[in-house]
Design a protein around this motif. Sequence first.
Motif, PDB file in Angstrom:
ATOM      1  N   GLU A 256       0.827  -1.213   0.000  1.00 52.90           N
ATOM      2  CA  GLU A 256       0.000   0.000   0.000  1.00 52.90           C
ATOM      3  C   GLU A 256       0.862   1.265   0.000  1.00 52.90           C
ATOM      4  N   LEU A 259       2.079   1.795  -3.539  1.00 46.90           N
ATOM      5  CA  LEU A 259       1.000   2.333  -4.379  1.00 46.90           C
ATOM      6  C   LEU A 259       0.803   3.822  -4.108  1.00 46.90           C
ATOM      7  N   SER A 263       1.318   6.953  -6.877  1.00 54.29           N
ATOM      8  CA  SER A 263       0.229   7.865  -7.249  1.00 54.29           C
ATOM      9  C   SER A 263       0.629   9.317  -7.093  1.00 54.29           C
TER      10      SER A 263
END
Length: 283
Positions: A256, A259, A263
């Motif tokens: 996570e 990610l 982004s």
Amino acid sequence: MSQFDHLISRLEQLIDRVEQVLPAAAPQTDWSGSAFRWRVKAGDKGYLQVVKNPHKIDLSSLKNVETQKQAVVRNTKQFVSGRSANNVLLTGARGTGKSTLIKACWNEFADDGLKIIEVDKTDLIQLADIVDLVSQRPEKFIIFCDDMSFEEGESTYKALKSALDGSIAEPSANILFYATSNRRHLLPEKMRENLDVSYEDGEIRPGDSIEEKVSLSERFGLWLSFYPFSQDDYLGTARYWVEYLGGTWIETSEFEALLWHRSRGARSGRIAWQFAKDYVGRL
């Protein structure tokens, strides 16, 4: 109403009108505070405003900047101890802890009487007033300017140059300047400054323009660079902040965190902190 009473009434009206035109007196400085902001009202002189809830952070919370941390702490310790020390400029990648390091360093020595004054870049024109206000105080002061850079045509940087080194007044022993910037030389540098003069309205001596741009940053004696985090640095920082906020780093946390930074298009301590707040808040 007698003629005397009428005169008194007219005088009171005149005083009221004059008071409306004159700027209000600056508030008295509460020197018992430890952190201040320089505030300027429209058309008025500036004044020091106490920060009621200063951002206090421990030096141990800064990760992956050990070399820079040691240098700034050493310099600040020399300053607080009454020994010679340098003005400090922290430059480099965004979100890597430049501003946080200065605040953490002030917090480390606040109990020893060190105070900090935050000055916006636009208010640097009043730097001489700030120096005059605090130079005779018994305390030690760091004047802090965050995210400092100047665009073409701005003149406020000249006030900073003079205060750092160049004024007719002797530098005050109880003041140091700490600044951060994403721009290495604080002023914009253009490709045409590295080319020979071959156009009609160019400078005859373009090298002088380059010297002017570099001269400001050179007046900071301690100059430290910050670099983007590696993936391992980023993950280590993210884990630290997740656990600091009371969360648990589990098997899926790393995925996570990766990610999240993809982004955002960057890896830094700021991105890791933002991920941790979101992650712990959700779980």
